[in-house]
Design a protein around this motif. Structure first.
Motif, PDB file in Angstrom:
ATOM      1  N   ASN A 164       0.844  -1.182   0.000  1.00 34.43           N
ATOM      2  CA  ASN A 164       0.000   0.000   0.000  1.00 34.43           C
ATOM      3  C   ASN A 164       0.879   1.231   0.000  1.00 34.43           C
ATOM      4  N   VAL A 187       2.228   4.341 -10.205  1.00 31.90           N
ATOM      5  CA  VAL A 187       1.677   3.863  -8.940  1.00 31.90           C
ATOM      6  C   VAL A 187       1.615   4.936  -7.855  1.00 31.90           C
ATOM      7  N   GLU A 214      -1.637   6.297  -6.645  1.00 31.49           N
ATOM      8  CA  GLU A 214      -2.469   5.545  -5.706  1.00 31.49           C
ATOM      9  C   GLU A 214      -2.847   6.416  -4.509  1.00 31.49           C
ATOM     10  N   ARG A 226      -6.457   5.400 -10.421  1.00 35.73           N
ATOM     11  CA  ARG A 226      -6.026   5.142  -9.054  1.00 35.73           C
ATOM     12  C   ARG A 226      -6.652   6.162  -8.090  1.00 35.73           C
ATOM     13  N   ASN A 254      -8.338   0.979 -11.375  1.00 31.90           N
ATOM     14  CA  ASN A 254      -8.942   0.756 -10.065  1.00 31.90           C
ATOM     15  C   ASN A 254      -8.938   1.985  -9.143  1.00 31.90           C
ATOM     16  N   PRO A 255      -9.503   3.104  -9.574  1.00 30.85           N
ATOM     17  CA  PRO A 255      -9.696   4.208  -8.642  1.00 30.85           C
ATOM     18  C   PRO A 255     -10.913   3.941  -7.763  1.00 30.85           C
ATOM     19  N   PRO A 285      -4.535  -1.885  -2.822  1.00 28.49           N
ATOM     20  CA  PRO A 285      -4.193  -2.199  -4.202  1.00 28.49           C
ATOM     21  C   PRO A 285      -3.229  -3.361  -4.276  1.00 28.49           C
ATOM     22  N   SER A 324       8.391   1.279  -8.034  1.00 24.48           N
ATOM     23  CA  SER A 324       7.817   2.399  -7.289  1.00 24.48           C
ATOM     24  C   SER A 324       8.807   2.934  -6.274  1.00 24.48           C
TER      25      SER A 324
END
Length: 496
Positions: free
Chosen positions: A25, A282, A285, A309, A332-333, A461, A471
């Motif tokens: 995360n 990423v 996110e 995101r 995937n928001p 996520p 990341s």
């Protein structure tokens, strides 16, 4: 090259990959740890404002602070009611900084700084800004509350690069910002932009532009956004009118977070608002954005917003027009839609409010897209998914449904104060409201449930080991401001 310790650390993580968790995360430094708490606090502020207005309306007199004249200025909009009822607001402009809501509520702007009056609408030299111009004001290092001596049409030659701790406050004047590049908020924090028009912005660049009194940098060609938010945080855009730009009206990308876009009016544009750089970036996110009390008006096509995101709270907006869709997303928001009015176009193929962009249904079934208390008019429909499907929000179960007329009241002054409003040809006939998983026709749709609160938190996520390590590499580079930063992606090539 990167420091050898960083490279060794990454190699060490790769060796341990079998025992590294398969999900990570990622968070940004200013990401709120509990977005549902932010949603609940916004609901509380709204209910306080609505209750105050109702109380004054019921007794006709109010209290010592609630005279009939103060009732006439109250709308139930918690931002406007915070400062507009003060007849001496012009002598206490910085009160506005205490009126923010949502994820960008902590944006201080130039609070505590001096008042700077823009007296010159010209933009002759982006490398050496002229005192008295807007460009000279926004690049200063110290906090400034920037106002205008009178009505102005500011035609920019190149991007207006705004420094941290600035408020651009157009109240009391008719201020238009247009031209090359328009407004850029890059790697800055605590910026408030209030009550200005931003329109007809187009790409410009390939020149040196000053971003502070001590820094002059080469800028390649910009995209032509109205307002570009790039790796920035604590940003609040309020009561602005945006239209006719080459790219987005507002774009927030590259790990930007803690943003509120409120009370604004959007019109005459294709791709209205982009939140998130790319599906693979990423750090987005941790993007958290509140979109509240806005009016999405004439001649809009799509992206109101288009999300990647992050957590996006879309609350009490009036969507009066779109041609393709209103809210879209990928990667995937979390989209939390509450108390909005969505008026579908006549096109039978464009009735759906939502669009999962370039994604198969099997891949978006678990995305957390919620709708609650929304008004769906003229055949509009919202397709929920994931945690938002079939979940009632217990935190807000005691909130009474409100009259549908409130959506017009809350967005009555959206955009720059005094601007004409586009007309809405479709009324409430045939509208429906949604609450959790249920959809009910209210005999004309004259209720909208302002239901707020939190269901179960969205699942963390899922990231692969490779993505996680990449990341981490990006975070190390960003923190070190290493030159390699500008080779990660072409959009990072701006040198300021």
């Amino acid at each position: 090259m990167l420091p050898s310790t960083s490279i060794l650390f990454l190699c060490f993580l790769c060796c341990l990959s079998p025992i590294v968790p398969t999900s990570l995360n990622l968070t940004l430094p200013h990401q709120h740890p509990d977005p549902e708490a932010v949603v609940e606090k916004l609901q509380w502020k709204l209910n306080v404002s609505l209750s105050r207005r109702q109380m004054l309306g019921n007794d006709g007199k109010g209290t010592s602070s609630g005279s009939p004249s103060s009732f006439s200025c109250l709308t139930g909009n918690p931002i406007d009611d915070c400062w507009r009822c003060d007849p001496n607001w012009a002598s206490n402009r910085q009160r506005l900084a205490d009126c923010g809501i949502g994820f960008g509520h902590a944006a201080m702007g130039g609070k505590g700084g001096q008042i700077y009056i823009v007296t010159d609408s010209s933009d002759p030299d982006p490398a050496n800004p002229k005192p008295g111009t807007l460009r000279f004001a926004v690049i200063q290092e110290q906090p400034l509350w920037i106002i205008f001596s009178g009505d102005m049409m500011i035609k920019l030659r190149y991007e207006l690069i705004v420094n941290s701790y600035k408020t651009i406050d157009g109240r009391g004047a008719n201020v238009h910002v247009t031209g090359g590049g328009c407004i850029t908020l890059q790697y800055v924090s605590n910026v408030i932009i209030h009550n200005i028009h931003v329109h007809h912005c187009y790409p410009a660049g390939n020149t040196n532009i000053r971003s502070s009194p001590t820094h002059l940098g080469w800028r390649t060609k910009s995209d032509g956004d109205g307002i570009s938010i790039f790796g920035a945080r604590n940003i609040w855009i309020d009561h602005c009118s945006l239209s006719y730009c080459t790219d987005g009206l507002i774009d927030a990308i590259m790990g930007s977070t803690a943003i509120t876009i409120s009370n604004s009016h959007f019109s005459h544009h294709n791709e209205v608002m982009l939140l998130g750089h790319s599906d693979g970036y990423v750090l987005d996110e941790g993007m958290q954005v509140t979109i509240a009390f806005n009016r999405f008006g004439e001649k809009l096509v799509q992206r109101m917003p288009r999300c990647r995101r992050g957590y996006i709270h879309v609350v009490n907006n009036d969507f009066t027009y779109w041609e393709m869709y209103a809210i879209g997303g990928s990667a995937n928001p979390t989209i939390n839609s509450q108390g909005n009015r969505y008026i579908a176009p006549a096109d039978v193929y464009a009735k759906e409010v939502t669009k999962r962009v370039d994604t198969d249904e099997k891949d978006w079934t678990n995305w957390n897209w919620r709708t609650e208390g929304d008004i769906l008019v003229n055949g509009a429909f919202f397709v929920p998914s994931g945690e938002g499907l079939g979940v009632l929000y217990a935190k807000a179960s005691s909130v009474e449904p409100k009259s549908a007329g409130l959506i017009q009241q809350l967005t009555l002054n959206a955009g720059v104060f005094g601007d004409p409003r586009d007309s809405v040809s479709v009324g409430f006939s045939g509208g429906t409201t949604t609450s959790g998983s249920s959809t009910s026709n209210n005999g004309g749709g004259d209720y909208f449930g302002m239901i707020f609160g939190g269901s179960a938190a969205p699942p963390p996520p899922s990231l692969t080991i490779t993505t996680a390590l990449l990341s981490l590499l990006v975070i190390i580079i960003l923190n070190s401001r290493h030159p390699l930063l500008y080779y990660i992606h072409p959009l990072l090539k701006h040198s300021t």
